[in-house]
Design a protein around this motif. Structure first.
Motif, PDB file in Angstrom:
ATOM      1  N   LEU A 207     -26.158 -43.478 -20.133  1.00  0.00           N
ATOM      2  CA  LEU A 207     -25.153 -44.487 -19.826  1.00  0.00           C
ATOM      3  C   LEU A 207     -24.433 -44.921 -21.094  1.00  0.00           C
ATOM      4  CD1 LEU A 207     -27.229 -46.837 -17.477  1.00  0.00           C
ATOM      5  CD2 LEU A 207     -25.405 -45.271 -16.751  1.00  0.00           C
ATOM      6  N   VAL A 208     -23.189 -45.366 -20.911  1.00  0.00           N
ATOM      7  CA  VAL A 208     -22.425 -45.951 -22.009  1.00  0.00           C
ATOM      8  C   VAL A 208     -22.157 -47.415 -21.674  1.00  0.00           C
ATOM      9  CG1 VAL A 208     -20.360 -45.785 -23.439  1.00  0.00           C
ATOM     10  CG2 VAL A 208     -21.354 -43.699 -22.435  1.00  0.00           C
ATOM     11  N   GLN A 215     -24.835 -55.424 -21.799  1.00  0.00           N
ATOM     12  CA  GLN A 215     -25.655 -55.938 -20.702  1.00  0.00           C
ATOM     13  C   GLN A 215     -26.897 -55.046 -20.588  1.00  0.00           C
ATOM     14  OE1 GLN A 215     -25.090 -58.716 -18.995  1.00  0.00           O
ATOM     15  NE2 GLN A 215     -23.104 -59.155 -19.944  1.00  0.00           N
ATOM     16  N   PRO A 216     -27.849 -55.203 -21.510  1.00  0.00           N
ATOM     17  CA  PRO A 216     -28.978 -54.262 -21.558  1.00  0.00           C
ATOM     18  C   PRO A 216     -29.833 -54.252 -20.303  1.00  0.00           C
ATOM     19  CG  PRO A 216     -29.294 -56.120 -23.071  1.00  0.00           C
ATOM     20  CD  PRO A 216     -27.877 -56.177 -22.614  1.00  0.00           C
ATOM     21  N   GLN A 220     -30.568 -50.925 -18.008  1.00  0.00           N
ATOM     22  CA  GLN A 220     -31.922 -50.438 -17.771  1.00  0.00           C
ATOM     23  C   GLN A 220     -32.274 -50.400 -16.288  1.00  0.00           C
ATOM     24  OE1 GLN A 220     -34.171 -48.919 -19.906  1.00  0.00           O
ATOM     25  NE2 GLN A 220     -32.221 -48.885 -21.016  1.00  0.00           N
ATOM     26  N   ALA A 221     -31.681 -51.292 -15.498  1.00  0.00           N
ATOM     27  CA  ALA A 221     -31.899 -51.231 -14.052  1.00  0.00           C
ATOM     28  C   ALA A 221     -31.332 -49.937 -13.481  1.00  0.00           C
ATOM     29  CB  ALA A 221     -31.250 -52.447 -13.381  1.00  0.00           C
ATOM     30  N   ILE A 222     -30.195 -49.511 -14.001  1.00  0.00           N
ATOM     31  CA  ILE A 222     -29.605 -48.243 -13.544  1.00  0.00           C
ATOM     32  C   ILE A 222     -30.462 -47.069 -13.990  1.00  0.00           C
ATOM     33  CG2 ILE A 222     -27.578 -46.762 -13.669  1.00  0.00           C
ATOM     34  CD1 ILE A 222     -25.900 -49.305 -14.136  1.00  0.00           C
ATOM     35  N   ILE A 223     -30.890 -47.082 -15.250  1.00  0.00           N
ATOM     36  CA  ILE A 223     -31.742 -46.000 -15.751  1.00  0.00           C
ATOM     37  C   ILE A 223     -33.009 -45.884 -14.908  1.00  0.00           C
ATOM     38  CG2 ILE A 223     -33.219 -45.297 -17.688  1.00  0.00           C
ATOM     39  CD1 ILE A 223     -30.329 -44.664 -18.239  1.00  0.00           C
ATOM     40  N   VAL A 296     -24.808 -46.062  -8.722  1.00  0.00           N
ATOM     41  CA  VAL A 296     -23.884 -47.016  -8.098  1.00  0.00           C
ATOM     42  C   VAL A 296     -24.667 -48.096  -7.351  1.00  0.00           C
ATOM     43  CG1 VAL A 296     -22.061 -47.316  -6.388  1.00  0.00           C
ATOM     44  CG2 VAL A 296     -22.004 -45.345  -7.927  1.00  0.00           C
ATOM     45  N   CYS A 297     -25.639 -47.685  -6.559  1.00  0.00           N
ATOM     46  CA  CYS A 297     -26.409 -48.668  -5.791  1.00  0.00           C
ATOM     47  C   CYS A 297     -27.159 -49.628  -6.723  1.00  0.00           C
ATOM     48  CB  CYS A 297     -27.399 -47.945  -4.872  1.00  0.00           C
ATOM     49  SG  CYS A 297     -26.638 -47.026  -3.519  1.00  0.00           S
ATOM     50  N   ALA A 298     -27.767 -49.100  -7.759  1.00  0.00           N
ATOM     51  CA  ALA A 298     -28.515 -49.960  -8.688  1.00  0.00           C
ATOM     52  C   ALA A 298     -27.587 -50.916  -9.407  1.00  0.00           C
ATOM     53  CB  ALA A 298     -29.267 -49.092  -9.690  1.00  0.00           C
TER      54      ALA A 298
END
Length: 308
Positions: A207-208, A215-216, A220-223, A296-298
């Motif tokens: 991610l970038v 917004q770390p 991290q929620a997306i990762i 996208v959902c995360a």
């Protein structure tokens, strides 16, 4: 791995391109797939459940491309907006099809909670030619600024202007491919008359984030969601990914707005650019699309849970 490049076949090394070189480059680009068959047909099938708006028309003679966005049917002015963009770089396939797959499979889950606005294929000319640039050899993802040199970018900005300050989350779907190193970076160096410096392609998803508004926890929620679908890119020997320091597992930072990047086009608190690696022997096309959908959902789930 690191590679070395032969001189790019267009232009003179060390000399920026002019009209002649851009014309020669354009003559080398051939249509390899169909925007109408792959994208417009999918959008048409979604009209039964969602509102579809045409927000522009690209006229690149002899071709013409209508630009469409998909909106929540129950759009409410009291709800925040979640913006999803794909295909800003037309060759990055899972960005386009991941966006469409998200709408088909998950958009209804957000009815009454957030207004969804999805532009699945921002650069259809490049989608058909599996390229990064538009016909003027301009990168739309460096063109989200005023005035924009790319009509693809300008059209999307016009679409979003009326509710720019209501966008809570924006996720821009991209890929990093082996052709970044074999074609697109050498082309960029040739176009700009600069030295071609070989680089390294990371194996995996990353991610970038926005270095000016990091917004770390959001990243991290997306990762965490995506690593259930496909593997996350490790840092290289320099603790970097594509030349930028890794600030958290699978996350680097760019200054989104100053660079004219799509993910910086709004004032959303939560914004990110995904980068899927479709050329990995550990990933399939289906996994790449699924990784974009999971991201996208995360992203939307986190933004809704934590608010503005």
């Amino acid at each position: 791995m690191m590679t070395t490049h032969s001189p790019y076949p267009v232009g003179t090394p060390g000399t920026p391109w002019g009209d002649t070189e851009r014309s020669e480059w354009r003559s080398r680009q051939t249509r390899q797939r169909s925007y109408e068959a792959d994208v417009l047909s999918a959008i048409e099938r979604l009209r039964e459940r969602f509102d579809v708006v045409q927000y522009g028309q690209l006229d690149y003679a002899p071709d013409s491309y209508p630009l469409f966005a998909i909106k929540s049917r129950g759009w409410r002015d009291d709800l925040p907006v979640a913006l999803v963009t794909g295909g800003v770089h037309g060759y990055e396939t899972s960005g386009v099809h991941g966006a469409l797959q998200f709408v088909d499979q998950h958009a209804a889950d957000y009815d009454g909670r957030v207004n969804l606005l999805v532009a699945p294929c921002v650069s259809p000319w490049a989608y058909e030619r599996i390229h990064r640039w538009n016909p003027q050899a301009i990168d739309p993802n460096r063109s989200f600024r005023e005035p924009s040199p790319a009509e693809e970018s300008a059209a999307l900005m016009r679409l979003v202007v009326p509710f720019n300050d209501r966008v809570l989350v924006h996720i821009d779907l991209h890929e990093t491919t082996d052709t970044d190193e074999s074609e697109f970076r050498p082309a960029l160096a040739a176009r700009d008359g600069k030295p071609d410096v070989p680089g390294e392609i990371p194996d995996g998803f990353y991610l970038v984030d926005d270095s000016e508004n990091p917004q770390p926890a959001f990243q991290q929620a997306i990762i965490a969601a995506v690593e259930k679908v496909t593997h996350i890119a490790p840092a290289d020997a320099n603790a970097e990914i594509i030349g930028s320091p890794v600030v958290a597992p699978g996350v680097i930072e760019y200054a989104l707005k100053p660079l004219g990047l799509c993910a910086g086009m709004t004032n959303a608190r939560y914004r990110t650019t995904t980068e899927v690696y479709p050329d990995s022997p550990r990933a399939t096309a289906e996994q790449c699309n699924a990784a974009q959908v999971a991201a996208v959902c995360a992203a939307i789930d986190f933004a809704l849970a934590h608010g503005g």
